[in-house]
Design a protein around this motif. Structure first.
Motif, PDB file in Angstrom:
ATOM      1  N   ARG A 105     -22.017  57.651 -69.974  1.00  0.00           N
ATOM      2  CA  ARG A 105     -20.857  57.203 -70.740  1.00  0.00           C
ATOM      3  C   ARG A 105     -19.983  58.373 -71.160  1.00  0.00           C
ATOM      4  O   ARG A 105     -20.429  59.520 -71.217  1.00  0.00           O
ATOM      5  N   LEU A 106     -18.733  58.057 -71.421  1.00  0.00           N
ATOM      6  CA  LEU A 106     -17.804  59.034 -71.992  1.00  0.00           C
ATOM      7  C   LEU A 106     -17.388  58.508 -73.370  1.00  0.00           C
ATOM      8  O   LEU A 106     -17.252  57.296 -73.569  1.00  0.00           O
ATOM      9  N   ASP A 107     -17.147  59.435 -74.301  1.00  0.00           N
ATOM     10  CA  ASP A 107     -16.736  59.055 -75.648  1.00  0.00           C
ATOM     11  C   ASP A 107     -15.403  58.305 -75.620  1.00  0.00           C
ATOM     12  O   ASP A 107     -14.597  58.471 -74.685  1.00  0.00           O
ATOM     13  N   LEU A 108     -15.140  57.620 -76.706  1.00  0.00           N
ATOM     14  CA  LEU A 108     -13.847  56.928 -76.890  1.00  0.00           C
ATOM     15  C   LEU A 108     -12.673  57.862 -76.589  1.00  0.00           C
ATOM     16  O   LEU A 108     -11.713  57.498 -75.916  1.00  0.00           O
ATOM     17  N   ASP A 109     -12.762  59.108 -77.092  1.00  0.00           N
ATOM     18  CA  ASP A 109     -11.636  60.038 -76.960  1.00  0.00           C
ATOM     19  C   ASP A 109     -11.750  60.958 -75.750  1.00  0.00           C
ATOM     20  O   ASP A 109     -10.970  61.906 -75.638  1.00  0.00           O
ATOM     21  N   THR A 110     -12.722  60.729 -74.891  1.00  0.00           N
ATOM     22  CA  THR A 110     -12.841  61.539 -73.668  1.00  0.00           C
ATOM     23  C   THR A 110     -12.244  60.747 -72.510  1.00  0.00           C
ATOM     24  O   THR A 110     -12.439  59.535 -72.408  1.00  0.00           O
ATOM     25  N   SER A 111     -11.524  61.460 -71.656  1.00  0.00           N
ATOM     26  CA  SER A 111     -10.941  60.808 -70.481  1.00  0.00           C
ATOM     27  C   SER A 111     -11.650  61.332 -69.232  1.00  0.00           C
ATOM     28  O   SER A 111     -12.484  62.226 -69.301  1.00  0.00           O
ATOM     29  N   THR A 136     -18.791  68.429 -64.970  1.00  0.00           N
ATOM     30  CA  THR A 136     -17.840  69.467 -65.388  1.00  0.00           C
ATOM     31  C   THR A 136     -16.707  68.843 -66.192  1.00  0.00           C
ATOM     32  O   THR A 136     -16.182  67.790 -65.822  1.00  0.00           O
ATOM     33  N   TYR A 137     -16.369  69.519 -67.278  1.00  0.00           N
ATOM     34  CA  TYR A 137     -15.306  69.052 -68.181  1.00  0.00           C
ATOM     35  C   TYR A 137     -14.273  70.148 -68.340  1.00  0.00           C
ATOM     36  O   TYR A 137     -14.614  71.341 -68.324  1.00  0.00           O
ATOM     37  N   HIS A 138     -13.026  69.746 -68.533  1.00  0.00           N
ATOM     38  CA  HIS A 138     -11.997  70.667 -69.006  1.00  0.00           C
ATOM     39  C   HIS A 138     -11.693  70.289 -70.455  1.00  0.00           C
ATOM     40  O   HIS A 138     -11.589  69.093 -70.781  1.00  0.00           O
ATOM     41  N   TYR A 197     -25.619  63.108 -76.879  1.00  0.00           N
ATOM     42  CA  TYR A 197     -24.518  62.549 -77.656  1.00  0.00           C
ATOM     43  C   TYR A 197     -23.499  63.630 -78.033  1.00  0.00           C
ATOM     44  O   TYR A 197     -23.876  64.656 -78.601  1.00  0.00           O
ATOM     45  N   HIS A 198     -22.221  63.410 -77.722  1.00  0.00           N
ATOM     46  CA  HIS A 198     -21.130  64.343 -78.056  1.00  0.00           C
ATOM     47  C   HIS A 198     -21.462  65.779 -77.635  1.00  0.00           C
ATOM     48  O   HIS A 198     -21.077  66.734 -78.313  1.00  0.00           O
ATOM     49  N   GLU A 199     -22.189  65.941 -76.547  1.00  0.00           N
ATOM     50  CA  GLU A 199     -22.753  67.254 -76.215  1.00  0.00           C
ATOM     51  C   GLU A 199     -21.702  68.357 -76.097  1.00  0.00           C
ATOM     52  O   GLU A 199     -21.833  69.430 -76.686  1.00  0.00           O
ATOM     53  N   VAL A 200     -20.646  68.090 -75.332  1.00  0.00           N
ATOM     54  CA  VAL A 200     -19.661  69.154 -75.096  1.00  0.00           C
ATOM     55  C   VAL A 200     -18.898  69.477 -76.379  1.00  0.00           C
ATOM     56  O   VAL A 200     -18.667  70.650 -76.713  1.00  0.00           O
ATOM     57  N   ARG A 201     -18.554  68.444 -77.136  1.00  0.00           N
ATOM     58  CA  ARG A 201     -17.858  68.698 -78.413  1.00  0.00           C
ATOM     59  C   ARG A 201     -18.739  69.525 -79.341  1.00  0.00           C
ATOM     60  O   ARG A 201     -18.262  70.452 -80.013  1.00  0.00           O
ATOM     61  N   ARG A 202     -20.034  69.203 -79.368  1.00  0.00           N
ATOM     62  CA  ARG A 202     -20.939  69.941 -80.269  1.00  0.00           C
ATOM     63  C   ARG A 202     -21.173  71.374 -79.777  1.00  0.00           C
ATOM     64  O   ARG A 202     -21.357  72.279 -80.568  1.00  0.00           O
ATOM     65  N   ALA A 213      -9.027  67.932 -76.914  1.00  0.00           N
ATOM     66  CA  ALA A 213      -8.951  66.950 -75.824  1.00  0.00           C
ATOM     67  C   ALA A 213     -10.004  67.324 -74.797  1.00  0.00           C
ATOM     68  O   ALA A 213     -10.257  68.511 -74.555  1.00  0.00           O
ATOM     69  N   LEU A 214     -10.622  66.287 -74.219  1.00  0.00           N
ATOM     70  CA  LEU A 214     -11.726  66.522 -73.283  1.00  0.00           C
ATOM     71  C   LEU A 214     -11.577  65.572 -72.095  1.00  0.00           C
ATOM     72  O   LEU A 214     -11.335  64.378 -72.277  1.00  0.00           O
ATOM     73  N   CYS A 215     -11.720  66.143 -70.901  1.00  0.00           N
ATOM     74  CA  CYS A 215     -11.576  65.343 -69.672  1.00  0.00           C
ATOM     75  C   CYS A 215     -12.698  65.722 -68.712  1.00  0.00           C
ATOM     76  O   CYS A 215     -12.889  66.904 -68.418  1.00  0.00           O
TER      77      CYS A 215
HETATM   78  N1  URA Z   1     -19.656  65.451 -74.094  1.00  0.00           N
HETATM   79  C1  URA Z   1     -18.932  64.973 -75.124  1.00  0.00           C
HETATM   80  O1  URA Z   1     -18.892  65.565 -76.185  1.00  0.00           O
HETATM   81  N2  URA Z   1     -18.250  63.823 -74.940  1.00  0.00           N
HETATM   82  C2  URA Z   1     -18.253  63.130 -73.786  1.00  0.00           C
HETATM   83  O2  URA Z   1     -17.598  62.085 -73.687  1.00  0.00           O
HETATM   84  C3  URA Z   1     -19.010  63.641 -72.728  1.00  0.00           C
HETATM   85  C4  URA Z   1     -19.705  64.805 -72.897  1.00  0.00           C
END
Ligand code: URA
Length: 241
Positions: A105-111, A136-138, A197-202, A213-215
């Motif tokens: 899944r992707l978060d509400l605010d992730t595209s 991979t995310y930008h 959960y919210h891994e990249v943001r954390r 912003a996260l994509c």
């Molecule tokens: N990591 C995040 O923080 N959000 C996502 O939607 C996916 C990975």
């Protein structure tokens, strides 16, 4: 081998009884125009997608479907939600819509890149930690991130993310579907395996920055096509990932 009535039910999202009624009414024709009147007709896997016409509308019957979606921000990765629009609702015209399930899944605010599939085993394989499929995310950040400690990063809940690539990037190298606000002070690319959960943001919060912003731009070997607009989807082959 799948039977015509079962395939039709799957592709029309109706019961097998209803599919048999449609066949009995002579509404299903082969590509050469001949009526397909036997609901028990076995369709060899090699003949899929099986081209038919239902009420003169062409329909390619499939047994499985895999879809890549460019998930917009502001919708949840769910089949149904009381508060927010769903990414699923945007797939209404996709093959086997009723059977599609999200791969992670992707978060509400992730595209960005979200995969959907009708095949439970494929879904499990792609999300299983042992398979370690890289994502991979930008990210658009408030400010540049600090380098992670040499011993690896531990998040506030004890989770130790597996980061296989992390680097600052110029704004111009960010994916066109990363919608960065004007106040973004830095951009980054990050590849992680597994997922929490919210891994990249954390991760960026732990590195003294903040995600604006996260994509998701890639999942395994599959990249988010720049020409696919938010909300758009396309059928994919499992071998593409
Ligand atoms: N990591 C995040 O923080 N959000 C996502 O939607 C996916 C990975």
């Amino acid at each position: 081998m799948p039977r015509l009535d079962a395939l039709l039910a799957l592709n029309l999202a109706c019961s097998k009884t209803k599919a048999r009624d449609v066949i009995a009414a002579g509404r299903v024709r082969a590509s050469d125009g001949a009526a397909l009147a036997d609901p028990r007709l076995e369709v060899p896997p090699a003949s899929l997608p099986f081209a038919v016409a239902v009420d003169d509308e062409p329909l390619a019957l499939v047994a499985v479907a895999h879809v890549l979606q460019n998930k917009p921000t502001g919708c949840v990765t769910a089949l149904d939600d009381a508060r927010h629009p769903t990414a699923y609702a945007l797939l209404r015209d996709a093959p086997l819509f009723g059977e599609l399930r999200a791969v992670g899944r992707l978060d509400l605010d992730t595209s960005g890149l979200l995969i959907w599939t009708t095949e439970g085993t494929w879904l499990q394989r792609l999300t299983h930690p042992k398979r370690a499929v890289p994502r991979t995310y930008h990210a658009a950040l408030t400010r540049p991130f600090q380098p992670p400690p040499a011993a690896g990063l531990t998040l506030e809940d004890g989770h130790r993310p597996t980061i296989t690539a992390l680097a600052p990037i110029p704004a111009g190298d960010a994916h066109p579907w990363l919608r960065a606000p004007d106040e973004a002070g830095a951009f980054a690319t990050i590849t992680v395996v597994g997922g929490a959960y919210h891994e990249v943001r954390r991760i960026f919060a732990a590195l003294d920055s903040h995600v604006l912003a996260l994509c998701r731009v890639a999942f395994g070997r599959l990249a988010l096509p720049p020409e696919l607009p938010p909300g758009g989807w396309r059928a994919i082959d499992p071998g593409d990932v």
